[in-house]
Every structure is written in structure tokens, then in C-alpha cells.
Design an enzyme around this catalytic site. Structure first.
Site, PDB file in Angstrom:
ATOM      1  N   GLU A  47     -17.839 -11.697 -16.426  1.00 47.86           N
ATOM      2  CA  GLU A  47     -17.343 -12.839 -15.640  1.00 47.86           C
ATOM      3  C   GLU A  47     -18.354 -13.976 -15.719  1.00 47.86           C
ATOM      4  O   GLU A  47     -19.502 -13.827 -15.306  1.00 47.86           O
ATOM      5  CB  GLU A  47     -17.139 -12.422 -14.182  1.00 47.86           C
ATOM      6  CG  GLU A  47     -16.756 -13.599 -13.282  1.00 47.86           C
ATOM      7  CD  GLU A  47     -16.754 -13.239 -11.798  1.00 47.86           C
ATOM      8  OE1 GLU A  47     -16.616 -12.041 -11.446  1.00 47.86           O
ATOM      9  OE2 GLU A  47     -16.891 -14.166 -10.980  1.00 47.86           O
ATOM     10  N   ARG A  51     -20.190 -22.070 -11.949  1.00 50.92           N
ATOM     11  CA  ARG A  51     -21.198 -22.737 -11.113  1.00 50.92           C
ATOM     12  C   ARG A  51     -22.167 -23.583 -11.914  1.00 50.92           C
ATOM     13  O   ARG A  51     -23.106 -24.128 -11.361  1.00 50.92           O
ATOM     14  CB  ARG A  51     -21.983 -21.690 -10.340  1.00 50.92           C
ATOM     15  CG  ARG A  51     -21.132 -20.956  -9.367  1.00 50.92           C
ATOM     16  CD  ARG A  51     -22.010 -20.202  -8.426  1.00 50.92           C
ATOM     17  NE  ARG A  51     -21.279 -19.122  -7.831  1.00 50.92           N
ATOM     18  CZ  ARG A  51     -21.845 -18.063  -7.295  1.00 50.92           C
ATOM     19  NH1 ARG A  51     -23.140 -17.937  -7.305  1.00 50.92           N
ATOM     20  NH2 ARG A  51     -21.104 -17.127  -6.762  1.00 50.92           N
ATOM     21  N   LYS A 135     -10.422  -8.513  -5.570  1.00 50.30           N
ATOM     22  CA  LYS A 135     -11.878  -8.586  -5.423  1.00 50.30           C
ATOM     23  C   LYS A 135     -12.189  -8.554  -3.926  1.00 50.30           C
ATOM     24  O   LYS A 135     -11.615  -9.334  -3.170  1.00 50.30           O
ATOM     25  CB  LYS A 135     -12.367  -9.883  -6.063  1.00 50.30           C
ATOM     26  CG  LYS A 135     -13.777 -10.309  -5.676  1.00 50.30           C
ATOM     27  CD  LYS A 135     -14.237 -11.465  -6.544  1.00 50.30           C
ATOM     28  CE  LYS A 135     -15.398 -12.207  -5.916  1.00 50.30           C
ATOM     29  NZ  LYS A 135     -16.216 -12.910  -6.911  1.00 50.30           N
TER      30      LYS A 135
HETATM   31  C1  3PG Z   1     -21.569 -14.209  -6.538  1.00 50.79           C
HETATM   32  O1  3PG Z   1     -21.219 -14.675  -5.494  1.00 50.79           O
HETATM   33  O2  3PG Z   1     -22.290 -14.814  -7.339  1.00 50.79           O
HETATM   34  C2  3PG Z   1     -21.087 -12.893  -6.945  1.00 50.79           C
HETATM   35  O3  3PG Z   1     -20.342 -12.347  -5.950  1.00 50.79           O
HETATM   36  C3  3PG Z   1     -22.232 -12.026  -7.295  1.00 50.79           C
HETATM   37  O4  3PG Z   1     -22.973 -11.764  -6.172  1.00 50.79           O
HETATM   38  P1  3PG Z   1     -24.375 -11.055  -6.340  1.00 50.79           P
HETATM   39  O5  3PG Z   1     -25.327 -12.093  -6.886  1.00 50.79           O
HETATM   40  O6  3PG Z   1     -24.736 -10.641  -4.943  1.00 50.79           O
HETATM   41  O7  3PG Z   1     -24.227  -9.902  -7.263  1.00 50.79           O
END
Ligand code: 3PG
Length: 218
Positions: A47, A51, A135
Site C-alpha cells: 500500500e 501522503r 480495514k
Molecule cells: C498509517 O496510518 O500510516 C497506517 O495506518 C500505518 O500505521 P502504522 O504506522 O502505525 O503502522
């Protein structure tokens, strides 16, 4: 409204590996070596979060250059995100929550979606629209394993990919739940390792993650 999820496709994708790496990739040049490092470690489903400004470029080069990789677009927040993800070649989408716009756009362009839910009402709402793979986000701060166990009683037909606060330490506990099909997490691709182009270290983290299995499969 034409709501849509290629449930079987999505479930099949989620079953390919126990962990979906959640990536932030600042440099497009790192996209292919990073994906290759993860795939070499056994994590084929990836994934890419939206961002970073170059996220769609990252998806495009990863999808075009890693034949074994199943590249998804995360952080879908709008219908424009969905259209751009599809154009970039994403095989699936992930959203932290859902809007009707996102559901409609995914249906329109036939992008299998892993939609986010955090409460029983959200889970029920998605299930009523045919989304049986969801999810669970943000997993750890939203009750984590205890919450998923509680949800399973009344809603045993939903499979989850918990994400947010899942780590190498607690991933196996999540994976041992009957209603967890896989987990998502960023720990397999730490920012400092990407910055240092330490692909061997990322392959090692991926190998460890891909060896995690649901208890029912061991
Ligand atoms: C995020 O919000 O970036 C994902 O859910 C991953 O979260 P994490 O960095 O806690 O694994």
C-alpha cells in the site's frame, strides 16, 4: 447508488501475505528498489499512501516495474484520489474511512476497495453495502485485539485488516483472530531505512513479517 466491491478480488489480495506494508515514499527513485526489497522478503501486496506529493508517480512506477507486486493506493480521501489511483495503475485502494463519493468512484472505475471502519455502526453500514472485507482503523488506539474480538460475536461475517499501531510485536496476536485476514503496518519499511536505501534491512523485516501466519494456518 451503484456501490461496489470486488469482494473476492479484495479477499484474495488480502490473503496473499499476512502483512501489507504501508509506505510513505518521498523519493520516486526509491519506489522500485523498495518494492523489490519487500517482494524479495515475501510481501507482494503493497500500500502506497497518498501522503507524499509524488505518491501517484510512485504507484505508477511500482505498478509498471514490479510484475509480482500488487500495488495499492492508500489514504483515498476523495473521488479525485480514486480516479488518480486508477490512472496510476493501482490494483486496489484503501481508505481510512469511507464516503459515498469514494464508494461510488471505486464502483465506477472498478477499483477494489478496502474501506476503513472503526465502530460497529460503520462496520454494519459497510456490510450492508456488500463490503465484507474492511480495514479496522486506527486499530490499536481503537480497542485493538479486544475490540475486534467483541465485534466478531455479532458480526462474524466481516474480515478485517487492522492497521494503525500494528507492529512486529503484536502482529501475530492480531493474525490469530478469526476475523483478521491480514494486517497493515509501516514497521516493515521504516523511514530511516528507506532514506539510507538499506534494501537488505527492509527485505529482512519483510521476511520476518511474511513468516507470521495465522494460527489456523500453522
Ligand atoms: C498509517 O496510518 O500510516 C497506517 O495506518 C500505518 O500505521 P502504522 O504506522 O502505525 O503502522
Amino acid at each position: 447508488m451503484n456501490l461496489y466491491q470486488e469482494n473476492h478480488d479484495l479477499l484474495a489480495i488480502c490473503k496473499l501475505a499476512p502483512v501489507i506494508p504501508v509506505l510513505l515514499v518521498d523519493e520516486t527513485a526509491n519506489a522500485v528498489p523498495l518494492a523489490q526489497a519487500l517482494i524479495a522478503g515475501g510481501l507482494r501486496v503493497i500500500e502506497v499512501t497518498l501522503r507524499t506529493e509524488n505518491a501517484f508517480d510512485v504507484i505508477e512506477v511500482m505498478a509498471a516495474n514490479t510484475t509480482e507486486g500488487i500495488i495499492g493506493a492508500g489514504t483515498l480521501l476523495s473521488k479525485e484520489d480514486v480516479y488518480a489511483a486508477k490512472r496510476a495503475g493501482a490494483s486496489f485502494g484503501v481508505s481510512p474511512g469511507v464516503t459515498d463519493q469514494i464508494l461510488s468512484a471505486c464502483a465506477e472505475v472498478k477499483l477494489p476497495l478496502l474501506p476503513g471502519a472503526a465502530t460497529p455502526s460503520e462496520v454494519m453500514n459497510l456490510l450492508s453495502k456488500g463490503y465484507s472485507v474492511q480495514k479496522f482503523f486506527p486499530a490499536q488506539s481503537n480497542g485493538g485485539i479486544a475490540a475486534l474480538k467483541s465485534i466478531q460475536g455479532p458480526m462474524p461475517d466481516v474480515s478485517f485488516c487492522p492497521t494503525g499501531g500494528v507492529t512486529s510485536t503484536n502482529a501475530l496476536d492480531y493474525l490469530s483472530l478469526e476475523n483478521v485476514v491480514c494486517v497493515g503496518g509501516s514497521w516493515v519499511a521504516p523511514k530511516d531505512k528507506i532514506k539510507a536505501a538499506d534494501w537488505q534491512a527492509i527485505t529482512k523485516l519483510a521476511r520476518h513479517a511474511s513468516a507470521l501466519r495465522k494460527h489456523s494456518e500453522t
